[in-house]
Each structure stands twice: as structure tokens, then as C-alpha cells.
Design an enzyme around this catalytic site. Structure first.
Site, PDB file in Angstrom:
ATOM      1  N   GLN A  93       0.819  -1.206   0.000  1.00 26.03           N
ATOM      2  CA  GLN A  93       0.000   0.000   0.000  1.00 26.03           C
ATOM      3  C   GLN A  93       0.855   1.258   0.000  1.00 26.03           C
ATOM      4  O   GLN A  93       2.082   1.201   0.176  1.00 26.03           O
ATOM      5  CB  GLN A  93      -0.923  -0.014   1.222  1.00 26.03           C
ATOM      6  CG  GLN A  93      -0.190  -0.244   2.530  1.00 26.03           C
ATOM      7  CD  GLN A  93      -1.114  -0.613   3.684  1.00 26.03           C
ATOM      8  OE1 GLN A  93      -1.103   0.052   4.717  1.00 26.03           O
ATOM      9  NE2 GLN A  93      -1.898  -1.667   3.517  1.00 26.03           N
ATOM     10  N   HIS A  95       0.372   5.711   1.115  1.00 25.00           N
ATOM     11  CA  HIS A  95      -0.457   6.769   1.692  1.00 25.00           C
ATOM     12  C   HIS A  95      -0.169   8.099   0.998  1.00 25.00           C
ATOM     13  O   HIS A  95       0.956   8.344   0.544  1.00 25.00           O
ATOM     14  CB  HIS A  95      -0.177   6.925   3.193  1.00 25.00           C
ATOM     15  CG  HIS A  95      -0.353   5.664   3.969  1.00 25.00           C
ATOM     16  ND1 HIS A  95      -1.490   4.901   3.907  1.00 25.00           N
ATOM     17  CD2 HIS A  95       0.486   5.021   4.835  1.00 25.00           C
ATOM     18  CE1 HIS A  95      -1.355   3.853   4.703  1.00 25.00           C
ATOM     19  NE2 HIS A  95      -0.165   3.907   5.266  1.00 25.00           N
ATOM     20  N   GLU A 112       3.954   7.504   8.547  1.00 17.03           N
ATOM     21  CA  GLU A 112       3.835   6.407   9.513  1.00 17.03           C
ATOM     22  C   GLU A 112       5.203   6.057  10.080  1.00 17.03           C
ATOM     23  O   GLU A 112       6.238   6.445   9.530  1.00 17.03           O
ATOM     24  CB  GLU A 112       3.286   5.138   8.834  1.00 17.03           C
ATOM     25  CG  GLU A 112       1.808   5.047   8.740  1.00 17.03           C
ATOM     26  CD  GLU A 112       1.370   3.661   8.273  1.00 17.03           C
ATOM     27  OE1 GLU A 112       0.182   3.376   8.390  1.00 17.03           O
ATOM     28  OE2 GLU A 112       2.206   2.870   7.779  1.00 17.03           O
ATOM     29  N   HIS A 169       4.852   0.225   0.801  1.00 13.94           N
ATOM     30  CA  HIS A 169       5.250  -0.503   2.003  1.00 13.94           C
ATOM     31  C   HIS A 169       4.213  -1.546   2.385  1.00 13.94           C
ATOM     32  O   HIS A 169       3.062  -1.487   1.954  1.00 13.94           O
ATOM     33  CB  HIS A 169       5.439   0.464   3.174  1.00 13.94           C
ATOM     34  CG  HIS A 169       4.167   1.133   3.605  1.00 13.94           C
ATOM     35  ND1 HIS A 169       3.641   2.229   2.971  1.00 13.94           N
ATOM     36  CD2 HIS A 169       3.302   0.850   4.622  1.00 13.94           C
ATOM     37  CE1 HIS A 169       2.517   2.595   3.562  1.00 13.94           C
ATOM     38  NE2 HIS A 169       2.295   1.763   4.577  1.00 13.94           N
ATOM     39  N   ARG A 189      -4.578   0.676  -1.643  1.00 12.82           N
ATOM     40  CA  ARG A 189      -4.052  -0.677  -1.813  1.00 12.82           C
ATOM     41  C   ARG A 189      -3.503  -0.832  -3.226  1.00 12.82           C
ATOM     42  O   ARG A 189      -4.204  -0.660  -4.215  1.00 12.82           O
ATOM     43  CB  ARG A 189      -5.172  -1.686  -1.526  1.00 12.82           C
ATOM     44  CG  ARG A 189      -4.695  -3.103  -1.277  1.00 12.82           C
ATOM     45  CD  ARG A 189      -5.862  -4.012  -0.896  1.00 12.82           C
ATOM     46  NE  ARG A 189      -6.390  -3.679   0.428  1.00 12.82           N
ATOM     47  CZ  ARG A 189      -7.677  -3.464   0.680  1.00 12.82           C
ATOM     48  NH1 ARG A 189      -8.570  -3.518  -0.297  1.00 12.82           N
ATOM     49  NH2 ARG A 189      -8.066  -3.187   1.900  1.00 12.82           N
TER      50      ARG A 189
END
Length: 308
Positions: A93, A95, A112, A169, A189
Site C-alpha cells: 500500500q 499513503h 507512519e 510498504h 491498496r
């Protein structure tokens, strides 16, 4: 004001089973849980306080109405803190960064970080890719050359990994992780190994959006972390990262220590047990240390803490 304890929120996942429940002692969780939210202010998922004088109030209510606990008036709650224990590989995925998030009506993107509480031997994660640009990426995808496209990173117990927005990642099975993410709960995804749910359907991909968010910056695909370690009376304080998104600290205790911070801390016990002031704490306990609160920590334990 003393520390405030919060109830974890169970999150089902296709790659979850009982590891979160068993490791963190969340005996009331059903099977099939892949992660637990330790701290969240999402409108439909905010942790409930277990401590007086705020029993039954959500973390979101406290953030909105009791900023004396936090000291960040006028700001949005910055993070979601999760405990993750995959028993199968997660989908690959990406972000969005803040620029992309603003285009789709969100306030911020999503950086993250992962602290690896425990790993099995030879554990790896997906961390980056080998495409030079979008044209090169489509050549990999159209030829279904996933093995050569995807990069992996070896990880071990006590490792810390930063995942900037735009980085391809994925966690893989074999690890128990303390996860910090900006509070934009959005994930695109990219690839899911053609797995099927209980109804025989593959989970949908958001390939178009994932590709639009993807970074080709090679520097983003190197985990450059320089921890700052400070000795305490009976332990070590390690600040792994401190940036505009979050500050993440590990307290590794082997006795009694006084601790005070001029900012609030979202704390989770990830190993061992002990006491905070006169309250017993153990693996899986989540508590807020309010702003300018001095506490006494005593025990053999590891506590992960996040603030902004």
C-alpha cells in the site's frame, strides 16, 4: 492530574487471528483481530477513558473539551496509535502526502512509523520499489513482474522504521508492531496477492490513486533513523524520531525512575510490567500522561510513547 487509562479498540482484518489478543492480553477481543487502536480520535472510533474523573468519555471529547490535559488548543488530534500483529502478509500500500490529501479534501497526508516489539527470524517488510518513473512502473505492472519491482527490508526485534507518505510498504507476517500514523485514516491498496475473502472475492485495489501518490525518490526508500539515547537513573530513554508529524520515544525501565515532560504523552506498555505511581501496569495498557505531569515509573518494562 494523574495518568488516564483508555480502552483499546479491536480492528478486524483478513490477515489477523489471535496474536494481538494473546500477546497484549486483550481477552475480550474476538478472533480475527489484526490490530488494536490504542489511541484514536476518529469520529466513529475514539477510545473510551477508564479513569476518574473522565470515566466513559471518549478521547475525542477530552481533546475537544479538556485541552488543559494536552496544551494544543486549536489543533486536530495528530495521530492514530495501533498495535499490529499480522498472521499473514498485509496488502502492499501507499499513503498520500499533504499535497495530494488537500486535492481530495483532507487536511493532511499520512506519514507512519513502526517499532518492532518482536520479530521472528528472517522477517522482512516491503519497503520501496525499483521503478525509475511512472512509465517504468507500468512496465513492471503490465508484465506482472512484482518480484523485481518490490523492495524488501530486513527487520529485527527493537528496530524502528520510518515510512514517509508516498513510500510503497507493507508489513509481513512474523512481527508484532507498535504503529504510529498521522490521523488521516486513508490507505491506497496497490497489490494484495490475489487473496480472496470468505465470500471468494478479491479485495478491491485503489491502483490509480496509489500510483498517483507514489514517490520515486530513492532517498525515501532508505530507513535513515538516528536515535537519540539518554541515560536515566534505572533505564534508557530513546527518542527515535521528532518531526512535524510526531515524536516517538521508548522508555526501557529496569527500576525506579522519575519522569516528567512538558508535553502530553500517549503511552503503551509493550514489554514487561511494573508501576506508574501507585498503579500497576502491564503489556497492553494504554494511558495518557497529561501535559506537565510528573510520574514515577518502577519495574522491568518497555513503554512506547508518542506526542506532537
Amino acid at each position: 492530574m494523574g495518568v488516564l487509562f483508555f480502552k483499546p479498540i479491536a480492528r478486524k482484518a483478513i490477515w489477523g487471528h489471535t496474536l494481538v489478543k494473546n500477546y497484549f492480553g486483550y481477552n475480550d477481543f474476538p478472533d480475527g483481530i489484526g490490530q488494536s487502536w490504542s489511541f484514536s480520535c476518529q469520529k466513529d472510533a475514539s477510545n473510551i477513558c477508564l479513569s476518574e474523573p473522565y470515566v466513559g468519555k471518549s478521547l475525542l471529547e477530552l481533546w475537544n473539551n479538556h485541552q488543559e490535559l494536552f496544551g494544543h488548543n486549536g489543533e486536530d488530534f495528530p495521530v492514530i496509535i495501533s498495535l499490529v500483529a499480522p498472521e499473514d502478509d498485509l496488502s502492499i500500500q501507499v499513503h498520500p502526502d499533504s499535497d495530494y490529501a488537500h486535492k481530495i479534501g483532507l487536511k493532511k497526508g499520512k506519514n507512519e512509523a513502526w517499532y518492532f516489539i518482536k520479530t521472528e527470524e528472517n522477517t522482512t517488510i516491503v519497503y520501496g520499489h525499483n521503478a525509475k518513473n511512472q512509465e517504468d512502473l507500468y512496465n513492471y505492472i503490465n508484465n506482472k513482474n512484482w518480484d523485481n519491482l518490490i523492495r524488501h527490508l530486513d527487520v529485527h526485534t527493537d528496530d524502528f522504521v520510518y515510512l514517509p507518505a508516498g513510500l510503497l510498504h507493507a508489513l509481513r507476517k512474523g512481527s508484532i508492531v507498535y504503529e504510529i500514523q498521522q490521523s488521516t485514516d486513508i490507505t491506497y491498496r496497490f497489490y494484495d496477492y490475489h487473496r480472496k475473502d470468505t465470500n471468494g472475492n478479491e479485495r478491491p485495489l485503489q491502483l490509480k490513486e496509489a500510483i498517483e501518490c507514489l514517490s520515486y525518490n530513492q532517498e525515501d526508500m532508505v530507513n535513515n533513523i538516528t536515535p537519540v539515547v539518554k541515560e536515566m537513573n534505572n533505564g534508557l530513554e530513546t527518542i527515535y524520531i521528532s518531526n512535524d508529524s510526531f515524536t516517538v520515544t521508548k522508555l526501557d525501565m529496569n527500576g525506579s525512575n522519575n519522569y516528567v515532560c512538558n508535553n502530553y504523552q500517549l503511552a503503551t506498555v509493550v514489554k514487561g510490567s511494573g508501576y506508574i505511581d501507585d498503579k500497576e501496569i502491564k503489556v497492553g495498557d494504554n494511558f495518557l500522561i497529561p501535559k506537565d505531569t510528573k510520574v514515577v515509573l518502577n519495574g522491568n518494562m518497555v513503554i512506547m510513547m508518542t506526542t506532537k
